[in-house]
Design an enzyme around this catalytic site. Structure first.
Site, short mmCIF file in Angstrom:
data_model
loop_
_atom_site.label_atom_id
_atom_site.label_comp_id
_atom_site.label_asym_id
_atom_site.label_seq_id
_atom_site.Cartn_x
_atom_site.Cartn_y
_atom_site.Cartn_z
N ASP A 15 7.91 117.75 -9.04
CA ASP A 15 6.71 117.04 -9.50
C ASP A 15 7.08 115.87 -10.41
O ASP A 15 8.06 115.95 -11.16
CB ASP A 15 5.82 118.05 -10.24
CG ASP A 15 4.39 117.55 -10.37
OD1 ASP A 15 4.04 116.55 -9.70
OD2 ASP A 15 3.63 118.16 -11.13
N ASN A 63 -1.59 118.67 -0.71
CA ASN A 63 -1.07 117.29 -0.69
C ASN A 63 -1.50 116.54 0.58
O ASN A 63 -1.60 115.32 0.60
CB ASN A 63 0.47 117.25 -0.71
CG ASN A 63 1.09 117.67 -2.03
OD1 ASN A 63 2.25 118.08 -2.05
ND2 ASN A 63 0.34 117.59 -3.12
C1 FPP Z 1 4.74 115.65 -6.32
O1 FPP Z 1 4.84 114.60 -7.26
C2 FPP Z 1 5.67 115.41 -5.22
C3 FPP Z 1 5.32 115.33 -3.91
C4 FPP Z 1 3.92 115.49 -3.43
C5 FPP Z 1 6.32 115.04 -2.87
C6 FPP Z 1 7.73 115.45 -3.14
C7 FPP Z 1 8.62 114.83 -2.14
C8 FPP Z 1 9.87 114.37 -2.39
C9 FPP Z 1 10.55 114.54 -3.69
C10 FPP Z 1 10.67 113.73 -1.31
C11 FPP Z 1 11.27 114.81 -0.51
C12 FPP Z 1 12.16 114.49 0.56
C13 FPP Z 1 11.87 114.28 1.87
C14 FPP Z 1 12.94 114.34 2.86
C15 FPP Z 1 10.52 113.95 2.33
P1 FPP Z 1 3.63 113.60 -7.52
O2 FPP Z 1 3.88 112.36 -6.77
O3 FPP Z 1 2.34 114.30 -7.29
O4 FPP Z 1 3.84 113.27 -9.01
P2 FPP Z 1 2.75 112.93 -10.13
O5 FPP Z 1 2.26 114.27 -10.58
O6 FPP Z 1 3.55 112.22 -11.15
O7 FPP Z 1 1.68 112.07 -9.51
#
Ligand code: FPP
Length: 228
Positions: A15, A63
């Site tokens: 996250d 998501n």
């Molecule tokens: C949550 O952080 C993260 C996700 C919804 C996606 C996680 C995906 C990756 C780290 C990439 C993985 C690798 C591949 C191969 C696809 P957020 O963006 O919701 O963070 P925030 O809470 O700061 O908004």
């Protein structure tokens, strides 16, 4: 590091990509790309210290309700990983597994993911498990429906056979970056006795040093599994 105190299976809630990008006045996709690079490094480190399974929460069922543009960016990352990066993982004797309902993803991404699993080398010592369109409640409901269809009465062992994670030991440690202290529908059944580690570090900044900190903290915890 004490080899006897290395978790066999780690779950990772990655996250903070969006906030990391926002701090840099960049779009969220920039954060996810940096997150993918962090994930690759953490998988290498996990394998190096003797972890056998690393489950990464790449896309929850919730998501999937995000704006089309962000989802397209994430699908683009899957395309990139499964065409450009996965070979390196195979060459190191590691394999891929996918948990979740991938049937709603774009057809080419589904194919990349299932080929990614199929092409994994035999007898892998390390598995990188992608949780994609994964939600623990949906996983449990799916398992119960499978049992109803078969007319089977379930005990814990039979239920575990019907979860996406069949054959995979429960996570010993679940790490969540980004400052929130919750599991967000990740491996709820399997997490019954997992140690939980929360850090404020945003996922793209979660490097090998931060990962080692979590492993050290885990190594110092006493696990009683409900006993005294
Ligand atoms: C949550 O952080 C993260 C996700 C919804 C996606 C996680 C995906 C990756 C780290 C990439 C993985 C690798 C591949 C191969 C696809 P957020 O963006 O919701 O963070 P925030 O809470 O700061 O908004």
């Amino acid at each position: 590091m004490d080899a006897n105190r290395i978790p066999v299976h780690i779950g990772l809630i990655m996250d903070g990509n969006g906030r990391w990008a926002k701090k840099r006045l960049m779009p969220r996709s920039f954060g996810h790309n940096a997150g993918m690079n962090a994930m690759i490094k953490i998988a290498e480190r996990a394998k190096e210290i003797g972890v056998k399974y690393l489950t990464v929460y790449t896309l929850s069922t919730e998501n999937l309700l995000r704006p089309e543009e962000e989802l397209e960016g994430l699908f683009g990352l899957f395309r990139k990983y499964f065409t450009k990066n996965v070979q390196k993982l195979y060459n190191s004797g590691a394999g891929i597994k996918v948990i979740g309902d991938i049937s709603v993803l774009p057809a080419d991404v589904q194919k990349l993911l299932s080929d990614g699993e199929k092409n994994s080398p035999e007898g892998c010592g390390f598995w990188l498990i992608f949780a994609i369109n994964y939600g623990a409640r949906a996983e449990i409901v799916r398992a119960l429906n499978l049992a109803i269809e078969k007319g089977e009465k379930l005990d814990a062992k039979a239920l575990e056979e019907m979860l996406y994670t069949r054959g995979i030991p429960d996570p010993d440690l679940i790490i969540r970056t980004g400052g929130e202290m919750r599991l967000s529908n990740f491996l709820l059944y399997q997490a019954a006795y997992s140690e939980l580690y929360f850090t404020n570090v945003l996922f793209p900044d979660f490097d090998e040093k931060e990962f080692d900190k979590a492993i050290k903290e885990f190594a110092g915890r006493e696990r009683r599994f409900g006993k005294i």
